[in-house]
Design a protein around this motif. Structure first.
Motif, PDB file in Angstrom:
ATOM      1  N   GLN A  69       0.788  -1.306   0.119  1.00 28.72           N
ATOM      2  CA  GLN A  69      -0.100   0.035   0.003  1.00 28.72           C
ATOM      3  C   GLN A  69       0.913   1.356   0.026  1.00 28.72           C
ATOM      4  O   GLN A  69       0.652   2.323  -0.327  1.00 28.72           O
ATOM      5  CB  GLN A  69      -0.919  -0.107   1.062  1.00 28.72           C
ATOM      6  CG  GLN A  69      -2.031  -1.031   1.189  1.00 28.72           C
ATOM      7  CD  GLN A  69      -2.886  -1.239   2.335  1.00 28.72           C
ATOM      8  OE1 GLN A  69      -2.510  -0.763   3.589  1.00 28.72           O
ATOM      9  NE2 GLN A  69      -4.045  -1.640   2.379  1.00 28.72           N
ATOM     10  N   ALA A  70       2.230   1.213   0.614  1.00 27.90           N
ATOM     11  CA  ALA A  70       3.058   2.298   0.430  1.00 27.90           C
ATOM     12  C   ALA A  70       3.605   2.618  -0.815  1.00 27.90           C
ATOM     13  O   ALA A  70       4.208   3.619  -1.072  1.00 27.90           O
ATOM     14  CB  ALA A  70       3.956   2.223   1.674  1.00 27.90           C
ATOM     15  N   GLY A  71       3.403   1.643  -1.748  1.00 25.12           N
ATOM     16  CA  GLY A  71       4.040   1.790  -3.229  1.00 25.12           C
ATOM     17  C   GLY A  71       5.343   1.287  -3.279  1.00 25.12           C
ATOM     18  O   GLY A  71       6.096   1.802  -4.094  1.00 25.12           O
ATOM     19  N   ILE A  72       5.634   0.610  -2.384  1.00 22.28           N
ATOM     20  CA  ILE A  72       7.155   0.118  -2.306  1.00 22.28           C
ATOM     21  C   ILE A  72       7.219  -1.039  -3.172  1.00 22.28           C
ATOM     22  O   ILE A  72       6.587  -2.091  -2.661  1.00 22.28           O
ATOM     23  CB  ILE A  72       7.661  -0.401  -0.712  1.00 22.28           C
ATOM     24  CG1 ILE A  72       7.512   0.708   0.006  1.00 22.28           C
ATOM     25  CG2 ILE A  72       9.086  -0.809  -0.844  1.00 22.28           C
ATOM     26  CD1 ILE A  72       7.818   0.598   1.351  1.00 22.28           C
ATOM     27  N   PRO A  73       8.178  -1.321  -4.282  1.00 17.20           N
ATOM     28  CA  PRO A  73       8.135  -2.517  -5.102  1.00 17.20           C
ATOM     29  C   PRO A  73       8.630  -3.757  -4.421  1.00 17.20           C
ATOM     30  O   PRO A  73       9.549  -3.510  -3.429  1.00 17.20           O
ATOM     31  CB  PRO A  73       9.357  -2.092  -6.053  1.00 17.20           C
ATOM     32  CG  PRO A  73       9.032  -0.550  -6.087  1.00 17.20           C
ATOM     33  CD  PRO A  73       8.880  -0.072  -4.711  1.00 17.20           C
ATOM     34  N   TYR A  74       8.217  -4.639  -4.313  1.00 16.51           N
ATOM     35  CA  TYR A  74       8.390  -5.995  -3.628  1.00 16.51           C
ATOM     36  C   TYR A  74       8.359  -7.475  -4.366  1.00 16.51           C
ATOM     37  O   TYR A  74       7.461  -7.438  -5.174  1.00 16.51           O
ATOM     38  CB  TYR A  74       8.023  -5.940  -2.489  1.00 16.51           C
ATOM     39  CG  TYR A  74       6.776  -6.359  -2.280  1.00 16.51           C
ATOM     40  CD1 TYR A  74       6.350  -7.666  -2.070  1.00 16.51           C
ATOM     41  CD2 TYR A  74       5.617  -5.465  -2.396  1.00 16.51           C
ATOM     42  CE1 TYR A  74       4.791  -7.941  -2.101  1.00 16.51           C
ATOM     43  CE2 TYR A  74       4.264  -6.203  -2.634  1.00 16.51           C
ATOM     44  CZ  TYR A  74       3.688  -7.253  -2.462  1.00 16.51           C
ATOM     45  OH  TYR A  74       2.583  -7.661  -2.499  1.00 16.51           O
ATOM     46  N   ARG A  75       9.037  -8.340  -3.994  1.00 13.65           N
ATOM     47  CA  ARG A  75       8.601  -9.535  -4.267  1.00 13.65           C
ATOM     48  C   ARG A  75       8.941 -10.515  -2.962  1.00 13.65           C
ATOM     49  O   ARG A  75       9.790 -10.129  -2.167  1.00 13.65           O
ATOM     50  CB  ARG A  75       9.323 -10.217  -5.339  1.00 13.65           C
ATOM     51  CG  ARG A  75      11.013 -10.330  -5.381  1.00 13.65           C
ATOM     52  CD  ARG A  75      11.524 -10.710  -6.793  1.00 13.65           C
ATOM     53  NE  ARG A  75      11.076 -11.680  -7.286  1.00 13.65           N
ATOM     54  CZ  ARG A  75      10.269 -11.557  -8.536  1.00 13.65           C
ATOM     55  NH1 ARG A  75      10.134 -10.421  -9.099  1.00 13.65           N
ATOM     56  NH2 ARG A  75       9.806 -12.515  -9.243  1.00 13.65           N
ATOM     57  N   ILE A  76       8.157 -11.639  -2.976  1.00 17.75           N
ATOM     58  CA  ILE A  76       8.438 -12.441  -1.628  1.00 17.75           C
ATOM     59  C   ILE A  76       9.041 -13.526  -2.046  1.00 17.75           C
ATOM     60  O   ILE A  76       9.044 -14.144  -3.042  1.00 17.75           O
ATOM     61  CB  ILE A  76       7.039 -12.773  -1.144  1.00 17.75           C
ATOM     62  CG1 ILE A  76       6.490 -11.860  -0.800  1.00 17.75           C
ATOM     63  CG2 ILE A  76       7.043 -13.787  -0.119  1.00 17.75           C
ATOM     64  CD1 ILE A  76       4.722 -12.008  -0.631  1.00 17.75           C
ATOM     65  N   VAL A  77      10.061 -14.023  -1.225  1.00 15.50           N
ATOM     66  CA  VAL A  77      11.214 -15.167  -1.221  1.00 15.50           C
ATOM     67  C   VAL A  77      10.827 -15.926  -0.254  1.00 15.50           C
ATOM     68  O   VAL A  77      11.209 -15.819   0.756  1.00 15.50           O
ATOM     69  CB  VAL A  77      12.598 -14.707  -1.428  1.00 15.50           C
ATOM     70  CG1 VAL A  77      13.136 -15.913  -1.957  1.00 15.50           C
ATOM     71  CG2 VAL A  77      12.734 -13.687  -2.724  1.00 15.50           C
ATOM     72  N   SER A  78      10.354 -17.235  -0.340  1.00 17.83           N
ATOM     73  CA  SER A  78       9.857 -17.994   0.715  1.00 17.83           C
ATOM     74  C   SER A  78      10.839 -19.300   0.350  1.00 17.83           C
ATOM     75  O   SER A  78      10.926 -20.102  -0.578  1.00 17.83           O
ATOM     76  CB  SER A  78       8.371 -18.496   0.286  1.00 17.83           C
ATOM     77  OG  SER A  78       7.860 -19.546   1.345  1.00 17.83           O
ATOM     78  N   LEU A  79      11.278 -19.810   1.405  1.00 18.48           N
ATOM     79  CA  LEU A  79      12.174 -20.960   1.756  1.00 18.48           C
ATOM     80  C   LEU A  79      11.288 -22.315   1.545  1.00 18.48           C
ATOM     81  O   LEU A  79      11.824 -23.122   1.476  1.00 18.48           O
ATOM     82  CB  LEU A  79      12.877 -20.863   3.066  1.00 18.48           C
ATOM     83  CG  LEU A  79      13.566 -19.811   3.452  1.00 18.48           C
ATOM     84  CD1 LEU A  79      14.529 -19.754   4.603  1.00 18.48           C
ATOM     85  CD2 LEU A  79      14.344 -19.072   2.299  1.00 18.48           C
ATOM     86  N   ARG A  80       9.774 -22.039   2.059  1.00 15.73           N
ATOM     87  CA  ARG A  80       9.154 -23.397   1.856  1.00 15.73           C
ATOM     88  C   ARG A  80       7.718 -23.082   1.400  1.00 15.73           C
ATOM     89  O   ARG A  80       7.309 -21.917   1.292  1.00 15.73           O
ATOM     90  CB  ARG A  80       8.793 -23.617   3.428  1.00 15.73           C
ATOM     91  CG  ARG A  80      10.110 -24.236   4.195  1.00 15.73           C
ATOM     92  CD  ARG A  80       9.582 -24.544   5.590  1.00 15.73           C
ATOM     93  NE  ARG A  80      10.779 -25.185   6.363  1.00 15.73           N
ATOM     94  CZ  ARG A  80      10.883 -25.554   7.729  1.00 15.73           C
ATOM     95  NH1 ARG A  80       9.873 -25.563   8.316  1.00 15.73           N
ATOM     96  NH2 ARG A  80      11.926 -25.863   8.394  1.00 15.73           N
ATOM     97  N   HIS A  81       7.299 -24.054   0.871  1.00 15.22           N
ATOM     98  CA  HIS A  81       5.706 -24.059   0.413  1.00 15.22           C
ATOM     99  C   HIS A  81       4.802 -24.081   1.413  1.00 15.22           C
ATOM    100  O   HIS A  81       5.000 -24.621   2.444  1.00 15.22           O
ATOM    101  CB  HIS A  81       5.594 -25.192  -0.749  1.00 15.22           C
ATOM    102  CG  HIS A  81       6.308 -25.022  -1.987  1.00 15.22           C
ATOM    103  ND1 HIS A  81       6.028 -24.572  -3.008  1.00 15.22           N
ATOM    104  CD2 HIS A  81       7.733 -25.303  -2.156  1.00 15.22           C
ATOM    105  CE1 HIS A  81       6.968 -24.410  -4.242  1.00 15.22           C
ATOM    106  NE2 HIS A  81       7.915 -25.272  -3.567  1.00 15.22           N
ATOM    107  N   PRO A  82       3.771 -23.372   1.292  1.00 18.88           N
ATOM    108  CA  PRO A  82       2.549 -23.441   2.266  1.00 18.88           C
ATOM    109  C   PRO A  82       2.013 -24.853   2.519  1.00 18.88           C
ATOM    110  O   PRO A  82       2.207 -25.660   1.547  1.00 18.88           O
ATOM    111  CB  PRO A  82       1.382 -22.612   1.404  1.00 18.88           C
ATOM    112  CG  PRO A  82       1.801 -22.623   0.147  1.00 18.88           C
ATOM    113  CD  PRO A  82       3.167 -22.821  -0.076  1.00 18.88           C
ATOM    114  N   THR A  83       1.868 -24.816   3.711  1.00 22.74           N
ATOM    115  CA  THR A  83       1.295 -26.301   4.245  1.00 22.74           C
ATOM    116  C   THR A  83      -0.148 -26.152   4.944  1.00 22.74           C
ATOM    117  O   THR A  83      -0.779 -27.171   5.005  1.00 22.74           O
ATOM    118  CB  THR A  83       2.088 -26.920   5.287  1.00 22.74           C
ATOM    119  OG1 THR A  83       2.435 -25.889   6.447  1.00 22.74           O
ATOM    120  CG2 THR A  83       3.551 -27.174   4.655  1.00 22.74           C
TER     121      THR A  83
END
Length: 428
Positions: A30-44
């Motif tokens: 919402q603050a307009g900060i570009p981002y991407r998420i890097v996850s070490l695990r898949h969701p369970t």
């Protein structure tokens, strides 16, 4: 100040138990900060919070184990070894591995290789949630890519990590935020530059909660047709102290009528068995994992909130559980233990009752007092709502975090009103 483009490293995404991380990522969006998420695990988790549906950033899943994607790791190594920081990263990892000869340490470096090789060129900062595994991957990758990095630390990641590991990460990162005063004091003792460590409460987005407190019936436990509903929300793991809580409930007077409702993931088999052995199984309702809307609804319809947190032998503990803040915002009096940062929210006799950890006798006394006095519960719940609205607004923390990421003027949906309520965007 230049606005960052973030790679946010998390252990798993999405997770029902990490609403506070999802809330922060939405605030960054919402603050307009570009981002991407890097996850070490898949969701369970089989369920997910509605807030996760509003998070639109890309999610990269790293290989959980090398054997699952060996060619991806090999390709990453061939590319990463050409990066200017690769040799330094290898040397640092090798020093770490000599002190922590585990497959987990090796896996962290493999994940860092993949992240360093695949991260888009427009990323300007790496930001890790949790000071243990995610911070290790973030650190190795940042060194390889020559990027600055920062971290948000919480509870288990601090108190179950080795001091040398945290000390060296604190040396290499730009800054760290953590969610309790107790954590700040502990980490500043390890940091060469104590000012790198700063307090940042998670806080709550008040707009996701009803503004008016519910009108609860003044039950005192004397009428068997109107039992007092005791709610607890938390994973069924040792540090939550549910065996202590069940033993405390079993000590309540036989003529005091109550009903216990639990929400949270984990293996409930041994707790159901314990409840049966204690003779209170018919008073316990085990609902399993629920999304946040269901948790808020349960808070609205319950009479009392309880969380018997404790410190485990390996140091694992709660920090300041968001569920306590959520319960207080819904006007629930709370009974909990005086460990970690819980006293930063709960003041004994004001907005709840605090008892020593691992003490079912004292917990039972506190429960009996609050169950049998509905007027006290109402006053404690009202005071708790005031304290949360005054001191634990998500907006205040998000404003500081956005500033750290280079945002000066924040859009309306993040700026919020003076009372700390965050305005939601029109599209849900």
């Amino acid at each position: 100040m230049t606005r960052d483009s973030l790679a946010i490293v998390v252990k798993g995404y999405p997770r029902l138990s990490e609403t506070f991380i999802a809330q922060e990522i939405l605030g960054i969006q919402q603050a307009g900060i570009p981002y991407r998420i890097v996850s070490l695990r898949h969701p369970t988790d089989k369920k997910r919070h509605p807030i996760n549906d509003r998070i639109t950033g890309d999610v990269d899943y790293l290989p959980e184990y090398v054997y699952q994607e060996p060619m991806r790791v090999l390709r990453a190594w061939l590319k990463a070894r050409k990066l200017p920081g690769y040799r330094r990263a290898v040397n640092i990892w090798w020093q770490d591995y000599h002190r922590d000869r585990t497959s987990n340490r090796a896996r962290r470096f493999a994940q860092a290789l993949v992240m360093a090789a695949e991260l888009p060129d427009d990323i300007t900062r790496i930001y890790a949630h949790f000071l243990h595994t995610p911070a290790s991957v973030a650190r190795y990758c940042a060194i390889m890519r020559g990027l600055p990095w920062a971290c948000s630390a919480h509870a288990k990641d601090i108190y179950t990590s080795e001091d040398w590991d945290m000390r060296e990460k604190l040396r290499d990162m730009d800054w760290l935020v953590t969610c309790t005063k107790a954590n700040v004091e502990y980490l500043r003792q390890l940091a060469e530059t104590p000012d790198k460590v700063n307090l940042l409460y998670h806080g709550l987005d008040f707009s996701r909660f009803p503004e008016d407190l519910p009108q609860r019936e003044m039950c005192d436990g004397r009428d068997g047709t109107k039992p007092v509903t005791i709610l607890s929300v938390g994973r069924l793991v040792g540090k939550k102290g549910y065996d202590d809580l069940l033993r405390a409930l079993a000590k309540l007077p036989a003529d005091l009528h109550w009903r216990f409702v639990h929400i949270g993931g984990g293996n409930d088999g041994k707790y159901k068995q314990l409840a049966s052995e204690l003779g209170i199984a018919d008073k316990c309702d085990w609902r399993g994992p629920r999304d946040q809307k269901e948790v808020i609804a349960a808070c609205q319809t319950s009479d009392l909130f309880v969380l018997a947190s404790r410190i485990e032998q390996d140091g694992d503990r709660d920090g300041l559980p968001n569920v306590l803040m959520e319960a207080q915002l819904c006007g629930l009096a709370a009974v909990s233990t005086s460990i970690s940062a819980i006293p930063e929210l709960l003041v004994d006799g004001v907005n709840g009752k605090l008892v020593p950890e691992r003490n079912p006798d004292e917990l039972a006394k506190a429960l009996e007092l609050v169950i049998s006095d509905p007027a006290l519960r109402v006053e404690m719940g009202r005071k708790g709502n005031e304290i949360v609205r005054r001191d634990f607004s998500f907006y205040r923390g998000m404003k500081e975090l956005a500033h750290r990421f280079g945002v000066e003027d924040q859009p309306d949906q993040v700026r919020g009103r003076q009372d700390g309520i965050i305005t939601q965007p029109a599209a849900q």
